[in-house]
Write a protein that holds these residues in place. Sequence first.
Motif, PDB file in Angstrom:
ATOM      1  N   VAL A   1       0.856  -1.164   0.000  1.00 33.09           N
ATOM      2  CA  VAL A   1       0.000   0.000   0.000  1.00 33.09           C
ATOM      3  C   VAL A   1       0.895   1.216   0.000  1.00 33.09           C
ATOM      4  N   VAL A   2       0.816   1.987  -1.057  1.00 32.42           N
ATOM      5  CA  VAL A   2       1.782   3.057  -1.245  1.00 32.42           C
ATOM      6  C   VAL A   2       1.616   4.152  -0.199  1.00 32.42           C
ATOM      7  N   THR A   3       0.379   4.558  -0.007  1.00 26.49           N
ATOM      8  CA  THR A   3       0.219   5.763   0.782  1.00 26.49           C
ATOM      9  C   THR A   3      -0.359   5.535   2.155  1.00 26.49           C
ATOM     10  N   GLY A   4      -1.020   4.448   2.354  1.00 25.76           N
ATOM     11  CA  GLY A   4      -1.807   4.452   3.568  1.00 25.76           C
ATOM     12  C   GLY A   4      -1.609   3.238   4.419  1.00 25.76           C
ATOM     13  N   ILE A   5      -2.699   2.634   4.735  1.00 25.88           N
ATOM     14  CA  ILE A   5      -2.693   1.531   5.664  1.00 25.88           C
ATOM     15  C   ILE A   5      -2.972   0.256   4.905  1.00 25.88           C
ATOM     16  N   ALA A   6      -2.152  -0.719   5.114  1.00 25.98           N
ATOM     17  CA  ALA A   6      -2.463  -2.029   4.556  1.00 25.98           C
ATOM     18  C   ALA A   6      -3.419  -2.691   5.514  1.00 25.98           C
TER      19      ALA A   6
ATOM     20  N   THR B   1      -9.100  11.296  -0.571  1.00 22.03           N
ATOM     21  CA  THR B   1      -9.883  10.503   0.379  1.00 22.03           C
ATOM     22  C   THR B   1      -8.938   9.796   1.330  1.00 22.03           C
ATOM     23  N   ARG B   2      -9.212   9.893   2.612  1.00 15.82           N
ATOM     24  CA  ARG B   2      -8.401   9.177   3.609  1.00 15.82           C
ATOM     25  C   ARG B   2      -9.311   8.668   4.721  1.00 15.82           C
ATOM     26  N   CYS B   3      -8.900   7.558   5.334  1.00 14.66           N
ATOM     27  CA  CYS B   3      -9.657   6.961   6.435  1.00 14.66           C
ATOM     28  C   CYS B   3      -8.944   7.244   7.756  1.00 14.66           C
ATOM     29  N   TYR B   4      -9.711   7.530   8.809  1.00 14.53           N
ATOM     30  CA  TYR B   4      -9.141   7.690  10.158  1.00 14.53           C
ATOM     31  C   TYR B   4     -10.050   6.990  11.169  1.00 14.53           C
ATOM     32  N   SER B   5      -9.430   6.186  12.025  1.00 14.24           N
ATOM     33  CA  SER B   5     -10.193   5.421  13.007  1.00 14.24           C
ATOM     34  C   SER B   5     -10.826   6.347  14.039  1.00 14.24           C
ATOM     35  N   LEU B   6     -11.992   5.965  14.481  1.00 10.84           N
ATOM     36  CA  LEU B   6     -12.619   6.684  15.592  1.00 10.84           C
ATOM     37  C   LEU B   6     -11.867   6.313  16.864  1.00 10.84           C
TER      38      LEU B   6
ATOM     39  N   VAL C   1     -11.413  11.757  15.921  1.00 12.12           N
ATOM     40  CA  VAL C   1     -10.343  11.008  15.262  1.00 12.12           C
ATOM     41  C   VAL C   1      -9.017  11.592  15.734  1.00 12.12           C
ATOM     42  N   THR C   2      -7.967  10.785  15.678  1.00 10.16           N
ATOM     43  CA  THR C   2      -6.649  11.238  16.121  1.00 10.16           C
ATOM     44  C   THR C   2      -5.657  10.940  15.005  1.00 10.16           C
ATOM     45  N   ILE C   3      -4.998  11.981  14.537  1.00 15.89           N
ATOM     46  CA  ILE C   3      -4.224  11.875  13.295  1.00 15.89           C
ATOM     47  C   ILE C   3      -2.750  12.150  13.566  1.00 15.89           C
ATOM     48  N   LYS C   4      -1.924  11.238  13.077  1.00 20.01           N
ATOM     49  CA  LYS C   4      -0.471  11.408  13.226  1.00 20.01           C
ATOM     50  C   LYS C   4       0.101  12.071  11.978  1.00 20.01           C
ATOM     51  N   ARG C   5       0.928  13.057  12.212  1.00 17.15           N
ATOM     52  CA  ARG C   5       1.581  13.734  11.084  1.00 17.15           C
ATOM     53  C   ARG C   5       2.552  12.759  10.420  1.00 17.15           C
ATOM     54  N   VAL C   6       2.447  12.609   9.103  1.00 18.49           N
ATOM     55  CA  VAL C   6       3.308  11.662   8.386  1.00 18.49           C
ATOM     56  C   VAL C   6       4.364  12.454   7.610  1.00 18.49           C
ATOM     57  N   PRO C   7       5.630  12.298   7.985  1.00 18.02           N
ATOM     58  CA  PRO C   7       6.688  13.017   7.259  1.00 18.02           C
ATOM     59  C   PRO C   7       7.060  12.280   5.970  1.00 18.02           C
ATOM     60  N   ALA C   8       7.947  12.863   5.207  1.00 18.07           N
ATOM     61  CA  ALA C   8       8.503  12.147   4.047  1.00 18.07           C
ATOM     62  C   ALA C   8       9.281  10.937   4.564  1.00 18.07           C
ATOM     63  N   PRO C   9       9.410   9.880   3.747  1.00 19.07           N
ATOM     64  CA  PRO C   9      10.171   8.719   4.211  1.00 19.07           C
ATOM     65  C   PRO C   9      11.594   9.131   4.600  1.00 19.07           C
ATOM     66  N   ALA C  10      12.120   8.480   5.659  1.00 16.80           N
ATOM     67  CA  ALA C  10      13.436   8.870   6.185  1.00 16.80           C
ATOM     68  C   ALA C  10      14.510   8.803   5.107  1.00 16.80           C
TER      69      ALA C  10
ATOM     70  N   ASP D   1      13.415  14.122   0.070  1.00 19.04           N
ATOM     71  CA  ASP D   1      13.054  14.985  -1.052  1.00 19.04           C
ATOM     72  C   ASP D   1      11.579  14.844  -1.436  1.00 19.04           C
ATOM     73  N   LEU D   2      10.936  13.751  -1.014  1.00 20.19           N
ATOM     74  CA  LEU D   2       9.539  13.539  -1.386  1.00 20.19           C
ATOM     75  C   LEU D   2       8.624  14.426  -0.541  1.00 20.19           C
ATOM     76  N   PRO D   3       7.430  14.736  -1.083  1.00 21.06           N
ATOM     77  CA  PRO D   3       6.512  15.547  -0.266  1.00 21.06           C
ATOM     78  C   PRO D   3       6.041  14.756   0.953  1.00 21.06           C
ATOM     79  N   ALA D   4       5.842  15.453   2.065  1.00 20.33           N
ATOM     80  CA  ALA D   4       5.318  14.804   3.273  1.00 20.33           C
ATOM     81  C   ALA D   4       3.867  14.382   3.017  1.00 20.33           C
TER      82      ALA D   4
ATOM     83  N   VAL E   1       0.127  14.099   2.544  1.00 21.04           N
ATOM     84  CA  VAL E   1      -0.747  15.212   2.151  1.00 21.04           C
ATOM     85  C   VAL E   1      -1.837  15.451   3.195  1.00 21.04           C
ATOM     86  N   SER E   2      -2.605  14.410   3.475  1.00 22.41           N
ATOM     87  CA  SER E   2      -3.771  14.585   4.339  1.00 22.41           C
ATOM     88  C   SER E   2      -3.384  14.882   5.787  1.00 22.41           C
ATOM     89  N   SER E   3      -2.466  14.093   6.337  1.00 24.12           N
ATOM     90  CA  SER E   3      -2.146  14.260   7.761  1.00 24.12           C
ATOM     91  C   SER E   3      -1.548  15.640   8.019  1.00 24.12           C
TER      92      SER E   3
HETATM   93  C1  LIG Z   1      -8.894   1.927   8.053  1.00 27.01           C
HETATM   94  C2  LIG Z   1      -7.835   2.981   8.263  1.00 27.01           C
HETATM   95  C3  LIG Z   1      -7.765   3.636   9.485  1.00 27.01           C
HETATM   96  C4  LIG Z   1      -6.758   4.589   9.710  1.00 27.01           C
HETATM   97  N1  LIG Z   1      -6.712   5.232  10.909  1.00 27.01           N
HETATM   98  C5  LIG Z   1      -5.765   6.177  11.126  1.00 27.01           C
HETATM   99  C6  LIG Z   1      -5.709   6.873  12.374  1.00 27.01           C
HETATM  100  O1  LIG Z   1      -6.517   6.644  13.275  1.00 27.01           O
HETATM  101  N2  LIG Z   1      -4.768   7.831  12.534  1.00 27.01           N
HETATM  102  C7  LIG Z   1      -3.841   8.102  11.558  1.00 27.01           C
HETATM  103  O2  LIG Z   1      -2.997   8.988  11.751  1.00 27.01           O
HETATM  104  N3  LIG Z   1      -3.860   7.438  10.363  1.00 27.01           N
HETATM  105  C8  LIG Z   1      -4.809   6.506  10.128  1.00 27.01           C
HETATM  106  N4  LIG Z   1      -4.860   5.882   8.915  1.00 27.01           N
HETATM  107  C9  LIG Z   1      -3.871   6.255   7.884  1.00 27.01           C
HETATM  108  C10 LIG Z   1      -4.403   7.432   7.075  1.00 27.01           C
HETATM  109  O3  LIG Z   1      -5.540   7.020   6.358  1.00 27.01           O
HETATM  110  C11 LIG Z   1      -3.391   7.935   6.047  1.00 27.01           C
HETATM  111  O4  LIG Z   1      -2.940   6.856   5.277  1.00 27.01           O
HETATM  112  C12 LIG Z   1      -2.209   8.639   6.700  1.00 27.01           C
HETATM  113  O5  LIG Z   1      -2.657   9.766   7.426  1.00 27.01           O
HETATM  114  C13 LIG Z   1      -1.220   9.097   5.613  1.00 27.01           C
HETATM  115  O6  LIG Z   1      -1.904   9.879   4.691  1.00 27.01           O
HETATM  116  P1  LIG Z   1      -1.246  11.208   4.076  1.00 27.01           P
HETATM  117  O7  LIG Z   1      -2.176  11.724   3.042  1.00 27.01           O
HETATM  118  O8  LIG Z   1      -0.812  12.116   5.162  1.00 27.01           O
HETATM  119  O9  LIG Z   1       0.073  10.651   3.425  1.00 27.01           O
HETATM  120  P2  LIG Z   1       0.298  10.380   1.870  1.00 27.01           P
HETATM  121  O10 LIG Z   1       0.244  11.648   1.092  1.00 27.01           O
HETATM  122  O11 LIG Z   1      -0.628   9.307   1.480  1.00 27.01           O
HETATM  123  O12 LIG Z   1       1.820   9.884   1.884  1.00 27.01           O
HETATM  124  C14 LIG Z   1       2.188   8.720   2.577  1.00 27.01           C
HETATM  125  C15 LIG Z   1       3.700   8.608   2.555  1.00 27.01           C
HETATM  126  O13 LIG Z   1       4.148   8.511   1.193  1.00 27.01           O
HETATM  127  C16 LIG Z   1       5.217   9.437   0.991  1.00 27.01           C
HETATM  128  N5  LIG Z   1       5.270   9.813  -0.435  1.00 27.01           N
HETATM  129  C17 LIG Z   1       4.831  10.944  -1.029  1.00 27.01           C
HETATM  130  N6  LIG Z   1       5.085  10.900  -2.359  1.00 27.01           N
HETATM  131  C18 LIG Z   1       5.686   9.711  -2.595  1.00 27.01           C
HETATM  132  C19 LIG Z   1       6.205   9.067  -3.737  1.00 27.01           C
HETATM  133  N7  LIG Z   1       6.146   9.655  -4.945  1.00 27.01           N
HETATM  134  N8  LIG Z   1       6.774   7.858  -3.612  1.00 27.01           N
HETATM  135  C20 LIG Z   1       6.837   7.236  -2.410  1.00 27.01           C
HETATM  136  N9  LIG Z   1       6.375   7.798  -1.274  1.00 27.01           N
HETATM  137  C21 LIG Z   1       5.799   9.003  -1.373  1.00 27.01           C
HETATM  138  C22 LIG Z   1       4.906  10.584   1.920  1.00 27.01           C
HETATM  139  O14 LIG Z   1       6.057  11.343   2.219  1.00 27.01           O
HETATM  140  C23 LIG Z   1       4.406   9.831   3.141  1.00 27.01           C
HETATM  141  O15 LIG Z   1       5.499   9.387   3.918  1.00 27.01           O
HETATM  142  C24 LIG Z   1      -5.847   4.920   8.681  1.00 27.01           C
HETATM  143  C25 LIG Z   1      -5.958   4.264   7.447  1.00 27.01           C
HETATM  144  C26 LIG Z   1      -6.928   3.317   7.223  1.00 27.01           C
HETATM  145  C27 LIG Z   1      -7.029   2.631   5.887  1.00 27.01           C
END
Ligand SMILES: Cc1cc2nc3c(=O)[nH]c(=O)nc-3n(C[C@H](O)[C@H](O)[C@H](O)COP(=O)(O)OP(=O)(O)OC[C@H]3O[C@@H](n4cnc5c(N)ncnc54)[C@H](O)[C@@H]3O)c2cc1C
Length: 401
Positions: free
Chosen positions: A7-12, A100-105, A116-125, A129-132, A134-136
Amino acid sequence: MLLQLLVVTGIAVWRRNSAAPASAAPSAAEPAVARHPLAWSGTRDFRVIRRDYEDPAHSQCSFYLAPVDGAALPPFKPGQFLTFQLQLADTGAAAQRPITRCYSLSDQPDPAHYRVTIKRVPAPADRPDLPAGVSSNYFHDQVQVGDVLQVRAPSGHFYLDAASPTPVVLVGGGIGITPMMSMLRCCLAGQPGRTVHLYYGLRNSQEQAFKQTLEQLASAHPQMHLQVVYSRPAADDVPGRDYQHAGHVNLALLRQQLPHGPHQFYVCGPAPMMETLVPELLTWGVPPQDVHFEAFGPASVRLPAASAQAASSAPATPVEVRFSQSGRTLPWDGQQANLLDFAERHGVAVDSGCRSGGCGSCETRLRKGTVSYANRPDHDPVPGHCLLCVARPTSDVELEA
Ligand SMILES: Cc1cc2nc3c(=O)[nH]c(=O)nc-3n(C[C@H](O)[C@H](O)[C@H](O)COP(=O)(O)OP(=O)(O)OC[C@H]3O[C@@H](n4cnc5c(N)ncnc54)[C@H](O)[C@@H]3O)c2cc1C
């Protein structure tokens, strides 16, 4: 054999459910997958009424959401999630379209608001150079009290069996604590006679969320057993005061601590936790129906039964994927994890969101053929449709895309 969910961006999202087929025309032979009625269809407007950081590092922020229409909120099952449709108009050209993004209650049901409680997701360590994420980062940096968000109804199959009296073991790794908070509070409030063990695995106190709440709950409820496990305690973290164990939440720890007898396990955490703990529980002899799990991030979970089923549903001969609207027919080479990755690689435009079978954005009509899912997706597609982000073809297929 190792089954890998990419799963590229989110949760497997892996479930204990067996590989589920889907076909163009539902037949009597197709296993019935119950469609859970949603509390509302489409999106509903919610106003952010409060936001609180939950950890000292300020990397996890809770958002409290009240419905703009003022009507009482329906309850949800502890462990379910909300799906957000975000308009990120002012964050740059790449983000002009809704995402579209999912966040657990992360709390128990309340008719006045959801949380909902959301963790900030940085660019991969290794790729700063990649964008952090988007949603978080949008939530953390832009979403303020008073803002209105479009939210789909609570959904998901990963939830506490609140009818069972069997002692429950909740294991939350990192931000995987969010569904556990909901399960914990529901269990303590609704089943005061049920023993509940909570194992919370994280690096150290800097990223510990809900610390005060958890400690208060543990001291108020003798049936709750809280175990905080730090993998990298900070210099000023005190064993016994801040955490109970150094290391990881693993089978050895559970075996050492849990009393004899059946338990129901609920596990949610990052890939390394899922990849070790879930198979270990099954190997230990926990019945599969008592192991429930949801992984936040790419995960490779070694599940013998699911592996065998996936292998048997892999097409024996090369198959073709036809995208009817794009007018393209392409050979499926099995290199992509799913049909969404395959479509994107070949430039076929398809909507997508969570990329883990949860939000339904990529639901597409399956005009011909069959596909399979490694595990039952959270979103139930209507018969004759499939979820491209978690589907692989098992025959020649024709998709309306
Ligand atoms: C059922 C479910 C429940 C969830 N519950 C929660 C929750 O309770 N709390 C929570 O915080 N999250 C939860 N998540 C995760 C949440 O949905 C998002 O996946 C998470 O917030 C990341 O989304 P984002 O848009 O911030 O990151 P994205 O924009 O999707 O990026 C994800 C990662 O990919 C990197 N990236 C960007 N561009 C590229 C590229 N070109 N190549 C490779 N990597 C790249 C980014 O830097 C980042 O590290 C849940 C997901 C699911 C499916």
